[in-house]
Scaffold this active site. Structure first.
Site, PDB file in Angstrom:
ATOM      1  N   TYR A  18     -10.995  -0.650   9.558  1.00 55.88           N
ATOM      2  CA  TYR A  18     -11.712   0.395   8.814  1.00 55.88           C
ATOM      3  C   TYR A  18     -13.189   0.407   9.197  1.00 55.88           C
ATOM      4  O   TYR A  18     -14.064   0.327   8.328  1.00 55.88           O
ATOM      5  CB  TYR A  18     -11.548   0.194   7.296  1.00 55.88           C
ATOM      6  CG  TYR A  18     -10.118  -0.087   6.892  1.00 55.88           C
ATOM      7  CD1 TYR A  18      -9.170   0.949   6.892  1.00 55.88           C
ATOM      8  CD2 TYR A  18      -9.701  -1.365   6.546  1.00 55.88           C
ATOM      9  CE1 TYR A  18      -7.851   0.701   6.564  1.00 55.88           C
ATOM     10  CE2 TYR A  18      -8.377  -1.620   6.211  1.00 55.88           C
ATOM     11  CZ  TYR A  18      -7.461  -0.587   6.224  1.00 55.88           C
ATOM     12  OH  TYR A  18      -6.152  -0.837   5.897  1.00 55.88           O
ATOM     13  N   TYR A 146      -0.803   0.564  -2.529  1.00 58.24           N
ATOM     14  CA  TYR A 146      -1.111   0.424  -1.101  1.00 58.24           C
ATOM     15  C   TYR A 146       0.105  -0.184  -0.412  1.00 58.24           C
ATOM     16  O   TYR A 146       0.638  -1.196  -0.873  1.00 58.24           O
ATOM     17  CB  TYR A 146      -2.341  -0.480  -0.871  1.00 58.24           C
ATOM     18  CG  TYR A 146      -2.600  -0.665   0.601  1.00 58.24           C
ATOM     19  CD1 TYR A 146      -3.258   0.326   1.338  1.00 58.24           C
ATOM     20  CD2 TYR A 146      -2.116  -1.775   1.283  1.00 58.24           C
ATOM     21  CE1 TYR A 146      -3.447   0.201   2.703  1.00 58.24           C
ATOM     22  CE2 TYR A 146      -2.296  -1.911   2.651  1.00 58.24           C
ATOM     23  CZ  TYR A 146      -2.962  -0.926   3.354  1.00 58.24           C
ATOM     24  OH  TYR A 146      -3.133  -1.046   4.720  1.00 58.24           O
ATOM     25  N   ASP A 247       7.642  -3.574  -2.967  1.00 59.52           N
ATOM     26  CA  ASP A 247       6.786  -4.100  -1.910  1.00 59.52           C
ATOM     27  C   ASP A 247       6.150  -5.387  -2.440  1.00 59.52           C
ATOM     28  O   ASP A 247       5.196  -5.343  -3.215  1.00 59.52           O
ATOM     29  CB  ASP A 247       5.728  -3.035  -1.559  1.00 59.52           C
ATOM     30  CG  ASP A 247       4.729  -3.518  -0.530  1.00 59.52           C
ATOM     31  OD1 ASP A 247       4.695  -4.729  -0.246  1.00 59.52           O
ATOM     32  OD2 ASP A 247       3.958  -2.683  -0.019  1.00 59.52           O
ATOM     33  N   LYS A 276       3.024 -11.224   5.053  1.00 55.90           N
ATOM     34  CA  LYS A 276       1.820 -12.025   4.796  1.00 55.90           C
ATOM     35  C   LYS A 276       2.089 -13.531   4.698  1.00 55.90           C
ATOM     36  O   LYS A 276       2.157 -14.200   5.716  1.00 55.90           O
ATOM     37  CB  LYS A 276       1.118 -11.496   3.545  1.00 55.90           C
ATOM     38  CG  LYS A 276       0.513 -10.099   3.772  1.00 55.90           C
ATOM     39  CD  LYS A 276      -0.349  -9.686   2.625  1.00 55.90           C
ATOM     40  CE  LYS A 276      -0.880  -8.274   2.741  1.00 55.90           C
ATOM     41  NZ  LYS A 276      -2.170  -8.181   3.403  1.00 55.90           N
TER      42      LYS A 276
HETATM   43  N1  PMP Z   1       1.991  -3.681   1.417  1.00 53.81           N
HETATM   44  C1  PMP Z   1       1.087  -4.360   0.692  1.00 53.81           C
HETATM   45  C2  PMP Z   1       1.292  -4.513  -0.786  1.00 53.81           C
HETATM   46  C3  PMP Z   1      -0.027  -4.903   1.312  1.00 53.81           C
HETATM   47  O1  PMP Z   1      -0.962  -5.556   0.580  1.00 53.81           O
HETATM   48  C4  PMP Z   1      -0.181  -4.748   2.723  1.00 53.81           C
HETATM   49  C5  PMP Z   1      -1.380  -5.311   3.470  1.00 53.81           C
HETATM   50  N2  PMP Z   1      -2.541  -5.490   2.781  1.00 53.81           N
HETATM   51  C6  PMP Z   1       0.801  -4.040   3.422  1.00 53.81           C
HETATM   52  C7  PMP Z   1       1.873  -3.527   2.740  1.00 53.81           C
HETATM   53  C8  PMP Z   1       0.684  -3.831   4.911  1.00 53.81           C
HETATM   54  O2  PMP Z   1       0.903  -5.010   5.590  1.00 53.81           O
HETATM   55  P1  PMP Z   1       0.355  -5.207   7.088  1.00 53.81           P
HETATM   56  O3  PMP Z   1      -1.139  -5.155   7.001  1.00 53.81           O
HETATM   57  O4  PMP Z   1       0.899  -6.547   7.489  1.00 53.81           O
HETATM   58  O5  PMP Z   1       0.915  -4.107   7.904  1.00 53.81           O
END
Ligand code: PMP
Length: 428
Positions: A18, A146, A247, A276
């Protein structure tokens, strides 16, 4: 290259997250990392309070994860997953199936959190196509979410804070319910579900799945909502024939004080995304888990195949790292520890709520948030924090920490003191 050369080439040629290439904000050079500390050129060792965006749960340079990757590397680093398989992937799949909600029985390994969201959304669409339902092409979600930066993930991110405005006209348009108002730990009011309930009632026949982050909304505002919302959501999805995708990329593996945040609600999704901390933050890797019903339907109807298959699917090094990270997870009671971290964060950061500049202070598991009334100058706050030996990356109005699960009480207290000092300094 010396440090000046690194920073100057970086500034001219290397894009950061970003970021502007015309006027990039400051970056710091990392020269080493161990336990909960990173070494920054010119600053020495500082506590890293972000777990590198929720990922490095068991500390940097973790000897067990290092050894697992080195051992796997000597056997083989990568093989294609089309027509081949290997023990690290199968062992990891078994462990994930065993630890996640019992409905989730099938595992699809992929490259990153965003890709696992793409995979989950494709699974939902293929599920309905395989059943001969052609009009379920939409998704519903809640505001403030997100899910990543790839195309479909972006389309279900918060429409205001996400990138919908920039890409409007090009992104698929989905349904956004109000963000749940009832907060975690406060009483639940069933009217909180009205906005989502209304969408599912009116447009259920077009909606393939609801996707959301259970209990903790991360990058969309570090917000903790009431688990009962998820109970109502599960029953509304069942009533209207809609799949439910959780998610848990940020919350999974104990971050929010439960192994998975959905356990606060005792609700099981049909599809779940993990990433993650899956590899202890060692490399980009993710998994999308699905129920037998989803997998069997996709496999029995339509083309009969799930149409996704990345080059680095089930990368053996990543699977080995993930297996070692799960060993770390099993070596102590992670949820109990993260709940304790949350109590300390609430106790030490809580008094900041008395400052006139602070809107709210909250903590849940290993997540501590100081929400300011005005947007913060990220670069300034970072400089102040570094003076106190702490690295964080604030955004918007939020100065927050997600420390490594292995942080000691002593380091956690230093982290809290640094946050308190920085917030007090910008509040003068
Ligand atoms: N979903 C959530 C809840 C996240 O916090 C993130 C990353 N911050 C993602 C999806 C995307 O994961 P990545 O950055 O490994 O593509």
């Amino acid at each position: 290259m010396n440090s000046n050369q690194i920073l100057s080439y970086d500034r001219e040629h290397v894009w950061h997250p970003y970021a502007s290439m015309r006027n990039p904000s400051a970056v710091y050079e990392v020269t080493g990392a161990r336990g909960v500390r990173i070494s920054l050129e010119g600053y020495g060792e500082v506590i890293e309070g972000m777990s590198s965006w929720w990922a490095v749960a068991y500390g940097y340079n973790n000897p067990a994860i290092n050894a697992a990757i080195e051992g796997q590397m000597r056997k083989f680093s990568h093989v294609m997953f089309g027509g081949l398989t290997h023990e690290p992937a199968v062992r990891l799949a078994k462990r994930l199936v065993d630890m996640t909600p019992s409905r989730l029985q099938k595992v699809f390994f992929c490259d990153s959190g965003s890709v696992s969201v793409e995979v989950a959304m494709k699974m939902a669409l293929q599920y309905w196509r395989a059943r001969g339902v052609s009009n379920k092409n939409k998704f519903a979600t809640i505001r403030g979410g997100y899910h990543g930066d790839t195309w479909n993930a972006m389309s279900v991110c918060d429409p205001v804070n996400g990138m919908h405005t920039i890409f409007s006209g090009a992104l698929a348009v989905h349904y956004f319910a109000d963000r749940p108002k009832c907060k975690f730990g406060q009483p639940f009011d069933a009217s909180d579900f009205d906005s989502m309930g209304d969408i599912l009632e009116r447009f259920g026949s077009e909606i393939a799945a609801v996707i959301l982050e259970p209990v903790v909304q991360g990058a969309g505002g570090m917000y903790f909502y009431h688990p009962d919302y998820l109970r109502m959501l599960r029953s509304a999805c069942d009533k209207h024939g809609i799949l439910l995708i959780f998610d848990e990329i940020a919350t999974g593996f104990g971050r929010a004080g439960m192994t998975f945040a959905c356990q606060y609600a005792q609700v099981e999704p049909d599809i779940m995304c993990l990433g993650k901390a899956l590899t202890g933050g060692y490399m980009s890797f993710a998994a999308t888990l699905a129920s037998d019903a989803v997998a069997d339907t996709i496999s029995d109807g339509g083309v009969g195949l799930f149409m996704h298959g990345p080059t680095f699917m089930a990368n053996p090094l990543a699977c080995a790292a993930a297996n070692a990270a799960l060993d770390c997870f099993e070596s102590f009671d992670v949820p109990a520890r993260t709940r304790r971290i949350g109590e300390i964060l609430a106790d030490k950061l809580g008094p900041l709520a008395g400052l006139p500049t602070v809107a709210d202070v909250r903590a849940l598991g290993a997540i501590g948030v100081v929400e300011m009334k005005e947007p913060v100058d990220c670069a300034l706050v970072q400089r102040l924090l570094l003076k106190h030996g702490l690295w964080l990356r604030p955004f918007g109005r939020l100065i927050y920490t997600m420390p490594e699960f292995v942080i000691s009480d002593e380091d956690l207290l230093c982290l809290c003191s640094a946050m308190v000092a920085a917030v007090e300094e910008i509040s003068k």
